[in-house]
Design a protein around this motif. Structure first.
Motif, PDB file in Angstrom:
ATOM      1  N   PHE A   1       0.892  -1.164   0.000  1.00 49.94           N
ATOM      2  CA  PHE A   1       0.000   0.000   0.000  1.00 49.94           C
ATOM      3  C   PHE A   1       0.924   1.206   0.000  1.00 49.94           C
ATOM      4  CE2 PHE A   1      -2.525  -3.267   2.333  1.00 49.94           C
ATOM      5  CZ  PHE A   1      -3.569  -3.383   1.434  1.00 49.94           C
TER       6      PHE A   1
ATOM      7  N   PHE B   1       4.337   1.058   1.976  1.00 46.77           N
ATOM      8  CA  PHE B   1       4.204   0.066   3.046  1.00 46.77           C
ATOM      9  C   PHE B   1       3.956  -1.326   2.464  1.00 46.77           C
ATOM     10  CE2 PHE B   1       1.411  -2.145   6.125  1.00 46.77           C
ATOM     11  CZ  PHE B   1       2.325  -2.240   7.165  1.00 46.77           C
TER      12      PHE B   1
ATOM     13  N   ALA C   1       2.484  -4.715   3.228  1.00 52.28           N
ATOM     14  CA  ALA C   1       1.609  -5.366   4.222  1.00 52.28           C
ATOM     15  C   ALA C   1       1.836  -6.872   4.225  1.00 52.28           C
ATOM     16  CB  ALA C   1       0.152  -5.046   3.923  1.00 52.28           C
TER      17      ALA C   1
ATOM     18  N   ALA D   1       0.383 -11.641  14.674  1.00 51.24           N
ATOM     19  CA  ALA D   1      -0.150 -10.616  15.570  1.00 51.24           C
ATOM     20  C   ALA D   1      -1.060  -9.652  14.797  1.00 51.24           C
ATOM     21  CB  ALA D   1       1.001  -9.852  16.214  1.00 51.24           C
ATOM     22  N   ASN D   2      -1.742  -8.762  15.492  1.00 53.11           N
ATOM     23  CA  ASN D   2      -2.566  -7.722  14.844  1.00 53.11           C
ATOM     24  C   ASN D   2      -1.691  -6.955  13.859  1.00 53.11           C
ATOM     25  OD1 ASN D   2      -4.076  -7.222  17.985  1.00 53.11           O
ATOM     26  ND2 ASN D   2      -5.138  -8.001  16.210  1.00 53.11           N
ATOM     27  N   GLY D   3      -2.209  -6.773  12.654  1.00 55.35           N
ATOM     28  CA  GLY D   3      -1.472  -5.978  11.664  1.00 55.35           C
ATOM     29  C   GLY D   3      -0.361  -6.733  10.948  1.00 55.35           C
ATOM     30  N   ALA D   4      -0.233  -8.044  11.206  1.00 57.36           N
ATOM     31  CA  ALA D   4       0.851  -8.812  10.576  1.00 57.36           C
ATOM     32  C   ALA D   4       0.679  -8.932   9.065  1.00 57.36           C
ATOM     33  CB  ALA D   4       0.942 -10.199  11.203  1.00 57.36           C
ATOM     34  N   GLY D   5      -0.571  -8.831   8.599  1.00 57.40           N
ATOM     35  CA  GLY D   5      -0.816  -8.924   7.153  1.00 57.40           C
ATOM     36  C   GLY D   5      -1.661 -10.119   6.742  1.00 57.40           C
ATOM     37  N   LYS D   6      -2.333 -10.752   7.718  1.00 55.76           N
ATOM     38  CA  LYS D   6      -3.097 -11.964   7.441  1.00 55.76           C
ATOM     39  C   LYS D   6      -4.301 -11.703   6.540  1.00 55.76           C
ATOM     40  CE  LYS D   6      -3.950 -12.607  11.807  1.00 55.76           C
ATOM     41  NZ  LYS D   6      -3.302 -11.388  12.348  1.00 55.76           N
ATOM     42  N   THR D   7      -5.122 -10.720   6.928  1.00 55.03           N
ATOM     43  CA  THR D   7      -6.329 -10.438   6.140  1.00 55.03           C
ATOM     44  C   THR D   7      -5.951  -9.989   4.731  1.00 55.03           C
ATOM     45  OG1 THR D   7      -7.622  -9.883   8.106  1.00 55.03           O
ATOM     46  CG2 THR D   7      -8.430  -9.005   6.025  1.00 55.03           C
ATOM     47  N   THR D   8      -4.898  -9.176   4.642  1.00 62.46           N
ATOM     48  CA  THR D   8      -4.434  -8.713   3.334  1.00 62.46           C
ATOM     49  C   THR D   8      -4.059  -9.902   2.449  1.00 62.46           C
ATOM     50  OG1 THR D   8      -3.570  -6.728   4.395  1.00 62.46           O
ATOM     51  CG2 THR D   8      -2.721  -7.240   2.197  1.00 62.46           C
TER      52      THR D   8
ATOM     53  N   GLN E   1     -13.543 -11.410   8.287  1.00 62.42           N
ATOM     54  CA  GLN E   1     -13.330 -11.055   9.693  1.00 62.42           C
ATOM     55  C   GLN E   1     -14.552 -10.319  10.252  1.00 62.42           C
ATOM     56  OE1 GLN E   1      -9.509  -9.243  10.100  1.00 62.42           O
ATOM     57  NE2 GLN E   1      -9.549  -9.300  12.321  1.00 62.42           N
TER      58      GLN E   1
ATOM     59  N   GLU F   1     -10.376 -15.176  11.352  1.00 59.07           N
ATOM     60  CA  GLU F   1     -10.738 -15.054  12.773  1.00 59.07           C
ATOM     61  C   GLU F   1     -12.197 -15.425  13.029  1.00 59.07           C
ATOM     62  OE1 GLU F   1      -9.392 -11.629  15.032  1.00 59.07           O
ATOM     63  OE2 GLU F   1      -7.778 -11.421  13.584  1.00 59.07           O
TER      64      GLU F   1
ATOM     65  N   HIS G   1      -6.277 -15.876  16.726  1.00 57.36           N
ATOM     66  CA  HIS G   1      -5.362 -15.377  17.747  1.00 57.36           C
ATOM     67  C   HIS G   1      -5.338 -16.307  18.959  1.00 57.36           C
ATOM     68  CE1 HIS G   1      -4.303 -11.684  15.786  1.00 57.36           C
ATOM     69  NE2 HIS G   1      -5.560 -11.315  15.658  1.00 57.36           N
TER      70      HIS G   1
HETATM   71  N1  LIG Z   1      -6.248  -0.763   2.195  1.00 58.22           N
HETATM   72  C1  LIG Z   1      -5.190  -0.517   2.960  1.00 58.22           C
HETATM   73  N2  LIG Z   1      -4.455   0.603   2.814  1.00 58.22           N
HETATM   74  C2  LIG Z   1      -3.379   0.852   3.583  1.00 58.22           C
HETATM   75  N3  LIG Z   1      -2.939   0.031   4.541  1.00 58.22           N
HETATM   76  C3  LIG Z   1      -3.622  -1.119   4.737  1.00 58.22           C
HETATM   77  C4  LIG Z   1      -4.777  -1.453   3.961  1.00 58.22           C
HETATM   78  N4  LIG Z   1      -5.250  -2.649   4.394  1.00 58.22           N
HETATM   79  C5  LIG Z   1      -4.418  -3.039   5.381  1.00 58.22           C
HETATM   80  N5  LIG Z   1      -3.454  -2.136   5.588  1.00 58.22           N
HETATM   81  C6  LIG Z   1      -2.369  -2.219   6.575  1.00 58.22           C
HETATM   82  O1  LIG Z   1      -1.679  -3.431   6.361  1.00 58.22           O
HETATM   83  C7  LIG Z   1      -1.274  -3.999   7.615  1.00 58.22           C
HETATM   84  C8  LIG Z   1      -1.782  -5.415   7.694  1.00 58.22           C
HETATM   85  O2  LIG Z   1      -3.195  -5.382   7.875  1.00 58.22           O
HETATM   86  P1  LIG Z   1      -4.071  -6.717   7.936  1.00 58.22           P
HETATM   87  O3  LIG Z   1      -5.473  -6.288   8.102  1.00 58.22           O
HETATM   88  O4  LIG Z   1      -3.733  -7.590   6.790  1.00 58.22           O
HETATM   89  O5  LIG Z   1      -3.516  -7.383   9.284  1.00 58.22           O
HETATM   90  P2  LIG Z   1      -4.041  -8.655  10.056  1.00 58.22           P
HETATM   91  O6  LIG Z   1      -2.853  -9.564  10.240  1.00 58.22           O
HETATM   92  O7  LIG Z   1      -5.231  -9.211   9.422  1.00 58.22           O
HETATM   93  O8  LIG Z   1      -4.393  -8.028  11.501  1.00 58.22           O
HETATM   94  P3  LIG Z   1      -5.578  -8.398  12.540  1.00 58.22           P
HETATM   95  O9  LIG Z   1      -5.069  -9.579  13.329  1.00 58.22           O
HETATM   96  O10 LIG Z   1      -5.672  -7.186  13.404  1.00 58.22           O
HETATM   97  O11 LIG Z   1      -6.809  -8.666  11.764  1.00 58.22           O
HETATM   98  C9  LIG Z   1      -1.800  -3.078   8.698  1.00 58.22           C
HETATM   99  O12 LIG Z   1      -0.750  -2.232   9.106  1.00 58.22           O
HETATM  100  C10 LIG Z   1      -2.911  -2.307   8.004  1.00 58.22           C
HETATM  101  O13 LIG Z   1      -3.058  -1.031   8.563  1.00 58.22           O
END
Ligand SMILES: Nc1ncnc2c1ncn2[C@@H]1O[C@H](COP(=O)(O)OP(=O)(O)OP(=O)(O)O)[C@@H](O)[C@H]1O
Ligand SMILES: [Mg+2]
Length: 246
Positions: free
Chosen positions: A15, A18, A20, A39-46, A85, A162, A194
């Protein structure tokens, strides 16, 4: 020979500046329950959104059930179920209406929908709730229903982001029984959580730290490798390493 139904190679999502999801490479085999931890923000959902054909990767490759995540996203969608999620049921429809609605979206015939919705309501013990709005159901029931709807069309792979967040241990165990039932029928399960007790239920897990996969193996082998009694401890050691590097 194990057949890989999910295959990624250096799959990356940026992004802006950054990163992700940073060059993840993994294979998930048919019928496997694969835990995708981090962990939160690790990039799983992405990462999961790219695997479901909902987001185009910045670079790298992946195939899902043999279909390419750049060019064959419509075919991917026919072969998977996805429980997001922020899950996907309509709160202002009844239980039965939700099942019918999603059955229709997944391309089932009216006959199939009628048969499957009866079986599903019985399986979940929701006979008394079938005609009630989903908004009134306890969270755990919503999650079980949401999962069941995601596998109604018997997809090859189900992606669960999740799925058990915020519910009690008994309901989580019931949810995992549904996952095992699906896996026994040959559905491949790709699940983020988690809860480290749930990680123990998986055949293999990967652990993601700051967009990268830092470990991937069976829970048993990971605990051995990290000289840890529990998956909690393995997870903590990896996350702590990341914090030190900052
Ligand atoms: N559309 C976007 N634009 C910019 N940054 C993004 C976007 N989507 C996700 N991010 C960033 O990418 C990183 C990974 O986000 P992601 O949602 O994949 O994490 P996650 O592992 O699923 O976390 P969680 O356990 O909290 O669900 C985060 O820092 C988030 O802020
Ligand atoms: Mg997430």
């Amino acid at each position: 020979m194990k057949e890989a139904v999910i295959k990624t190679e250096n799959l990356t999502k940026r992004f802006g500046d950054f990163i992700a999801t940073n060059a993840i490479t993994l294979e998930v085999y048919t019928g496997e329950i694969f835990g995708f931890l981090g962990a939160n923000g690790a990039g799983k959902t992405t990462a999961m959104r790219m695997l479901c054909g909902l987001s185009i990767p910045s670079s790298g490759n992946a195939t899902i059930a043999g279909y390419d995540v750049y060019r064959e996203t419509e075919r991917i969608k026919k072969n998977i179920g996805y429980m997001s999620q922020k899950f996907s049921l309509y709160e202002d429809l009844t239980v039965l209406e939700n099942i019918r609605f999603f059955g229709g979206i997944y391309g089932l015939s009216d006959d199939e929908i009628a048969r499957k919705s009866d079986a599903l309501i019985t399986q979940l013990g929701l006979q008394n709730e079938a005609k009630k709005l989903v908004s009134g159901l306890p969270l755990g029931w919503k999650q079980k229903l949401s999962f069941s709807v995601a596998v109604l069309h018997q997809p090859k792979i189900v992606f669960l982001d999740e799925p058990t967040g915020g519910v009690d241990p008994v309901t989580r165990r019931q949810f995992w029984n549904l996952i095992y039932d699906a896996a026994e029928k040959g559905v491949t399960v790709f699940v983020t959580t988690h809860y480290m007790d749930e990680a123990e239920y998986c055949n293999r897990v990967s652990i993601m730290v700051d967009g990268k996969i830092e470990a991937l193996d069976t829970p048993h082998n990971l605990k051995k490798k990290f000289n840890a009694f529990s998956m909690d401890e393995v997870f903590y050691q990896l996350a702590r390493g990341a914090k030190r590097a900052e």
